[in-house]
Design a protein around this motif. Structure first.
Motif, PDB file in Angstrom:
ATOM      1  N   PHE A 561      -4.780   9.688 -17.220  1.00 22.69           N
ATOM      2  CA  PHE A 561      -3.787   9.087 -18.376  1.00 22.69           C
ATOM      3  C   PHE A 561      -3.456   7.710 -17.822  1.00 22.69           C
ATOM      4  O   PHE A 561      -3.284   7.593 -16.716  1.00 22.69           O
ATOM      5  N   PRO A 562      -3.062   6.953 -18.823  1.00 20.10           N
ATOM      6  CA  PRO A 562      -2.564   5.497 -18.325  1.00 20.10           C
ATOM      7  C   PRO A 562      -1.488   5.527 -17.694  1.00 20.10           C
ATOM      8  O   PRO A 562      -0.323   5.975 -17.981  1.00 20.10           O
ATOM      9  N   TYR A 563      -1.257   4.629 -16.666  1.00 21.86           N
ATOM     10  CA  TYR A 563       0.091   4.592 -15.960  1.00 21.86           C
ATOM     11  C   TYR A 563       0.034   3.036 -15.015  1.00 21.86           C
ATOM     12  O   TYR A 563      -0.870   2.954 -14.365  1.00 21.86           O
ATOM     13  N   ARG A 564       0.935   2.433 -15.256  1.00 25.36           N
ATOM     14  CA  ARG A 564       1.086   0.923 -14.477  1.00 25.36           C
ATOM     15  C   ARG A 564       2.696   1.262 -14.131  1.00 25.36           C
ATOM     16  O   ARG A 564       3.399   0.918 -14.934  1.00 25.36           O
ATOM     17  N   ALA A 565       2.824   1.338 -12.919  1.00 21.58           N
ATOM     18  CA  ALA A 565       4.371   0.899 -12.461  1.00 21.58           C
ATOM     19  C   ALA A 565       4.746  -0.649 -11.840  1.00 21.58           C
ATOM     20  O   ALA A 565       5.866  -0.820 -12.004  1.00 21.58           O
ATOM     21  N   GLY A 566       3.550  -1.162 -11.505  1.00 21.14           N
ATOM     22  CA  GLY A 566       3.904  -2.586 -11.075  1.00 21.14           C
ATOM     23  C   GLY A 566       3.955  -2.767  -9.570  1.00 21.14           C
ATOM     24  O   GLY A 566       4.459  -3.766  -9.058  1.00 21.14           O
ATOM     25  N   TRP A 567       3.128  -2.026  -8.797  1.00 19.68           N
ATOM     26  CA  TRP A 567       3.101  -2.041  -7.403  1.00 19.68           C
ATOM     27  C   TRP A 567       2.515  -3.157  -6.704  1.00 19.68           C
ATOM     28  O   TRP A 567       2.969  -3.609  -5.816  1.00 19.68           O
ATOM     29  N   LYS A 568       1.778  -3.818  -7.406  1.00 17.74           N
ATOM     30  CA  LYS A 568       1.160  -5.186  -6.962  1.00 17.74           C
ATOM     31  C   LYS A 568       2.393  -6.179  -6.772  1.00 17.74           C
ATOM     32  O   LYS A 568       2.087  -7.035  -5.640  1.00 17.74           O
ATOM     33  N   ALA A 569       3.282  -6.310  -7.620  1.00 14.49           N
ATOM     34  CA  ALA A 569       4.561  -7.127  -7.645  1.00 14.49           C
ATOM     35  C   ALA A 569       5.317  -6.795  -6.348  1.00 14.49           C
ATOM     36  O   ALA A 569       5.754  -7.779  -5.548  1.00 14.49           O
ATOM     37  N   VAL A 570       5.320  -5.406  -5.804  1.00 13.11           N
ATOM     38  CA  VAL A 570       6.178  -5.183  -4.762  1.00 13.11           C
ATOM     39  C   VAL A 570       5.579  -5.798  -3.578  1.00 13.11           C
ATOM     40  O   VAL A 570       6.237  -6.312  -2.728  1.00 13.11           O
ATOM     41  N   ASP A 571       4.168  -5.502  -3.347  1.00 10.76           N
ATOM     42  CA  ASP A 571       3.492  -5.917  -2.211  1.00 10.76           C
ATOM     43  C   ASP A 571       3.725  -7.542  -1.991  1.00 10.76           C
ATOM     44  O   ASP A 571       3.912  -8.177  -1.055  1.00 10.76           O
ATOM     45  N   GLN A 572       3.480  -8.240  -3.271  1.00  3.92           N
ATOM     46  CA  GLN A 572       3.756  -9.743  -3.362  1.00  3.92           C
ATOM     47  C   GLN A 572       5.123 -10.161  -3.164  1.00  3.92           C
ATOM     48  O   GLN A 572       5.405 -11.155  -2.415  1.00  3.92           O
ATOM     49  N   LEU A 573       6.050  -9.462  -3.197  1.00  3.56           N
ATOM     50  CA  LEU A 573       7.655  -9.463  -2.991  1.00  3.56           C
ATOM     51  C   LEU A 573       7.699  -9.657  -1.549  1.00  3.56           C
ATOM     52  O   LEU A 573       8.571 -10.328  -0.714  1.00  3.56           O
ATOM     53  N   TYR A 574       7.181  -8.642  -1.091  1.00  2.00           N
ATOM     54  CA  TYR A 574       7.232  -8.429   0.636  1.00  2.00           C
ATOM     55  C   TYR A 574       6.508  -9.562   1.143  1.00  2.00           C
ATOM     56  O   TYR A 574       6.936 -10.263   2.047  1.00  2.00           O
TER      57      TYR A 574
END
Length: 819
Positions: A561-574
């Motif tokens: 089922f579709p799901y996107r939380a935005g974890w790529k943004a967390v990596d880039q913020l780090y």
């Protein structure tokens, strides 16, 4: 001097324009995989080299079959052989040899050309052209000119025989499987698969043996990743989406062989919008590989039952064996397969000894395919663990019988609309009624293939209804058989009504079309669309058009089922320094490990950040009291305008609204660094390196200290970094001791990572971050204290010895206790 027979062989079998053209096409695809950019061209070149080119060549080699069967069997065989080549290359010591792999894939792609019978009949050979042309100038350009009519003739012959209804069904299937393929982030099992693929490419030879499933779902993205040099969500999922389309075609061909063309078309329509098969075609998972190769193996055995050729048995053996390398679910087609073999043997009972020899040869080939993986696997320590998992966790261990009717109904009517399942049950009831009537009347309409279809449905249905403790989504296995029988029933009903009440038949057909559109709409709502994300926001996302018979869903077992939380943004913020330090989350580590490469996750209390995702599927427990008391909301990450991640910082915050980041602004930067090295597990071993080995099971790479000095009443935080060398197989506790003046001043014992990563679940190669908080009393004497670490068996209390030093505990450093 070349003999006349040999010259004829070279001219008519190997050295001719079609052969050279196909070989050059494979060579061109190989060359394109070396390109750095553009990435889409390199990706499709890799797909062509791995599966499409060898699939076409195998289709040409299987010349004694109907054209659509040749195409389907060729593509399935290409997928299996490509996977076997990848597996053999992985088993070589060292990192995955990408350059050698290209050569091996090229050889595998052109190998079928040497088996193509009468390829010269597609186009005049060089020899015949020499005879027809007069003069050197006319002959000189023949090779290049001959490629054009060959290509036109090849594809024209294919196109004329592709019925429009088949193309329409495949289009429906593609519209359910391919759009928005990259919207969702990798889900739990996908993250594990991709991590294993990265480590396997880097040279970890044990990753496939740790998987507790077959290796095929790792091998497909592994090969694509090795050839292209990078990976992202749609690229990793593409092989499984393509296998999803092949599964639709394979089930249709089965229905046509067992019943008729109308039944095949209706079965294809049902499979095209089957929720389980759509969901699993949209993620990195094995299910469509099992369905496609299993159906193709039955197709080959159906041909064997009819004509009794050895090639059919060999095809079935390879396809079924590789299906088993995808998942153990493939064994559930064994009853139908054995029935077809029995039918073939009975039809040729006069030569049964010869047939048994052929069966033995096919069994040897199938065993050889399985042995490529299982021969080294049975010697691996994880084999017993996998067997225990299957026998205990999956089978339940408390049987022998269960009643999973309610679970199957809920799963079925959530992955599909209730209308779809109800309609399928009506058609299956009709099919069962006709079968029983045929048995009672002993009519000739009850063919051997009717029994095959019932075995195709019945074996997985009974197995997961009554023999497995928790079937979850493994019930996908009986939906292909259900579609075949339902298609046959609908075809029979149409024929019967047409002969008696034509207008009623047309009315029912119109109602059936409306029913199908309604069922297809649910698939679009649940899987293709993502506004809202259906499963994650259910029941708020539920549509009144699609009622259900339940109020709550099972806690686990949902995929696709579709799901996107935005974890790529967390990596880039780090990476940018906006975030620093440790974090914890309610999201699974399998997901965050893949996406947050620049930050360190802790499973213990008091992290620097708490990152909470909305509508988490398999949510992990957190200390929400601590979060509410000691943290403040600092940032939010939104996806398409909706807040999906809430980032809480330790300590008192400034008054005001949190800073909001848009996940779409970070996706491109993250995807530009999806190389293999970037996705390997962190090898960070702490600021203080150690390198000590305990009992040949684990190596302490190093450690971090919160401080080199403490005061009485303070706590000392020691973070250990363990590298797993071999599966411990049992639980060991880690102890940290502060010793001064020959006395134990303070200590902390516990399972690693605050008891959340016990050693019984450790896997070789993994880096385990293990925090210990040593609380000191107010009466601890000032002076020098030594910090020791070790491990002991939780049951026997026996300590693990140091293998590269004496003793059973290791001195790390000296701590100063201040007055």
């Amino acid at each position: 001097m070349i003999s006349e027979s040999k010259s004829k062989f070279l001219n008519f079998k190997l050295i001719n324009a079609p052969t050279v053209f196909l070989a050059l096409a494979a060579l061109l695809l190989t060359a394109l995989t070396f390109l750095g950019q553009p990435q889409p061209l390199r990706l499709w070149a890799a797909v062509g080299l791995l599966w499409i080119a060898p699939g076409i060549n195998w289709a040409l080699a299987l010349a004694d079959r109907p054209r659509l069967e040749r195409i389907a069997l060729g593509l399935g065989l290409a997928f299996a052989i490509s996977g076997l080549v990848t597996l053999l290359l992985h088993l070589l010591p060292g990192p995955f040899p990408a350059t050698i792999a290209r050569l091996c894939y090229l050889l595998a792609a052109i190998a079928p050309l040497f088996l193509i019978p009468n390829l010269h009949s597609l186009l005049p050979t060089w020899q015949s052209q020499n005879q027809n042309h007069q003069g050197h100038k006319k002959h000189k350009g023949f090779y290049f000119v001959s490629l054009v009519p060959f290509v036109v003739k090849f594809f024209d012959r294919k196109a004329k025989n592709l019925p429009k209804i088949l193309l329409a069904i495949l289009l429906i299937a593609a519209l359910a499987r391919l759009p928005n393929l990259g919207y969702s982030e990798f889900q739990g099992d996908e993250g594990i698969i991709m991590q294993r693929a990265a480590q396997a490419i880097a040279g970890d030879d044990g990753q496939l043996f740790l998987h507790q499933k077959g290796p095929a779902e790792i091998l497909a993205p592994l090969s694509l990743w090795a050839l292209t040099g990078s990976i992202n969500e749609p690229q990793a999922r593409l092989p499984f989406a393509l296998m999803g389309l092949l599964a639709v075609l394979a089930v249709m061909l089965l229905a046509e062989r067992w019943f008729d063309t109308r039944a095949a078309n209706l079965a294809g329509l049902l499979v095209a919008i089957s929720g389980f098969l759509v969901a699993f075609a949209r993620i990195v998972q094995y299910q469509n590989v099992v369905v496609a190769l299993g159906a193709l193996a039955l197709l080959a055995l159906t041909a064997y039952a009819r004509r009794g050729q050895l090639s059919d048995l060999l095809l079935a053996a390879v396809l079924l064996a590789y299906g088993l390398l995808a998942h153990y679910d493939a064994i559930l087609i064994a009853p139908a397969a054995l029935w077809l073999v029995a039918v073939g043997l009975f039809a040729r009972r006069a030569t049964w000894k010869r047939e048994l020899v052929r069966l033995a040869a096919a069994a040897v080939i199938g065993a050889a395919v399985l042995a490529v993986f299982y021969a080294p696997f049975v010697t691996n320590p994880n084999f017993a663990k996998t067997f225990s998992y299957l026998a205990g966790d999956r089978m339940g261990g408390g049987g022998p019988f269960y009643n999973n009717t309610s679970r199957v109904w809920i799963m079925s009517t959530f992955y599909n609309s209730t209308y779809y399942v109800a309609g399928l049950l009506v058609l299956l009831g009709l099919s069962a009624a006709w079968t029983i009537k045929a048995i009672l009347q002993r009519t000739a309409r009850l063919t051997a293939h009717t029994w095959t279809a019932w075995l195709y449905l019945g074996a997985p249905l009974l197995f997961y209804l009554f023999l497995v403790f928790d079937p979850r989504t493994h019930i996908y296995t009986f939906y292909p058989g259900a579609a075949v029988l339902a298609g046959a029933a609908a075809s029979g009903a149409w024929e019967w009504l047409q002969a008696r009440w034509r207008k009623l038949a047309l009315l029912l057909a119109a109602l059936g079309l409306a029913w199908y559109a309604l069922c297809a709409g649910y698939i679009g709502l649940a899987f293709v669309g993502h506004a809202p994300e259906y499963k994650r926001e259910w029941p708020a996302s539920a549509s009144p058009l699609y009622p259900t018979t339940f109020q709550e869903l099972p806690l686990f077992g949902f995929f696709g089922f579709p799901y996107r939380a935005g974890w790529k943004a967390v990596d880039q913020l780090y990476a940018q320094g906006t975030l620093s330090g440790t974090y914890n989350s309610n999201e699974e580590p399998e997901i965050t490990t893949w996406y947050v490469r620049s930050g360190a996750r802790t499973l213990c209390g008091r992290p620097d950040w708490y990152i909470l995702a909305e509508h988490v599927q398999d949510e992990l427990a957190l200390d929400y009291d601590e979060l509410k008391r000691d943290y403040h909301l600092a940032f939010q990450v939104t996806v398409e305008g909706q807040p999906k991640l809430h980032i809480y910082q330790h300590g008192a915050g400034l008054a005001g609204e949190p800073v909001v980041f848009n996940a779409q602004d970070f996706g491109r930067a993250f995807d530009q660094n999806t190389t293999i090295v970037a996705q390997l597990p962190s090898t960070y071993g702490g600021a203080q390196p150690v390198g000590a080995t305990f009992g040949s099971l684990t190596r302490l790479l190093g450690y971090d200290l919160s401080s080199a000095s403490i005061k009485p009443g303070d706590s000392l935080v020691v973070t250990l970094y363990w590298q797993v060398l071999s599966p411990p197989g049992r639980n060991y506790q880690v102890f940290t001791h502060l010793v001064g003046g020959g006395k134990l001043l303070a200590q902390h014992d516990g399972a690693p990572a605050c008891s959340l990563q016990p050693t019984s679940g450790w896997e070789p190669g993994k880096i385990v971050r293990d925090e210990h908080v040593i609380a000191t009393g107010g009466d601890i004497p000032p002076g020098k204290a030594e910090l020791y670490v070790g491990m002991y068996d939780l049951i026997t209390l026996a300590r693990l010895p140091l293998t590269n030093a004496s003793g059973d505990m290791l001195r790390l450093t000296e701590i100063e206790v201040l007055p």
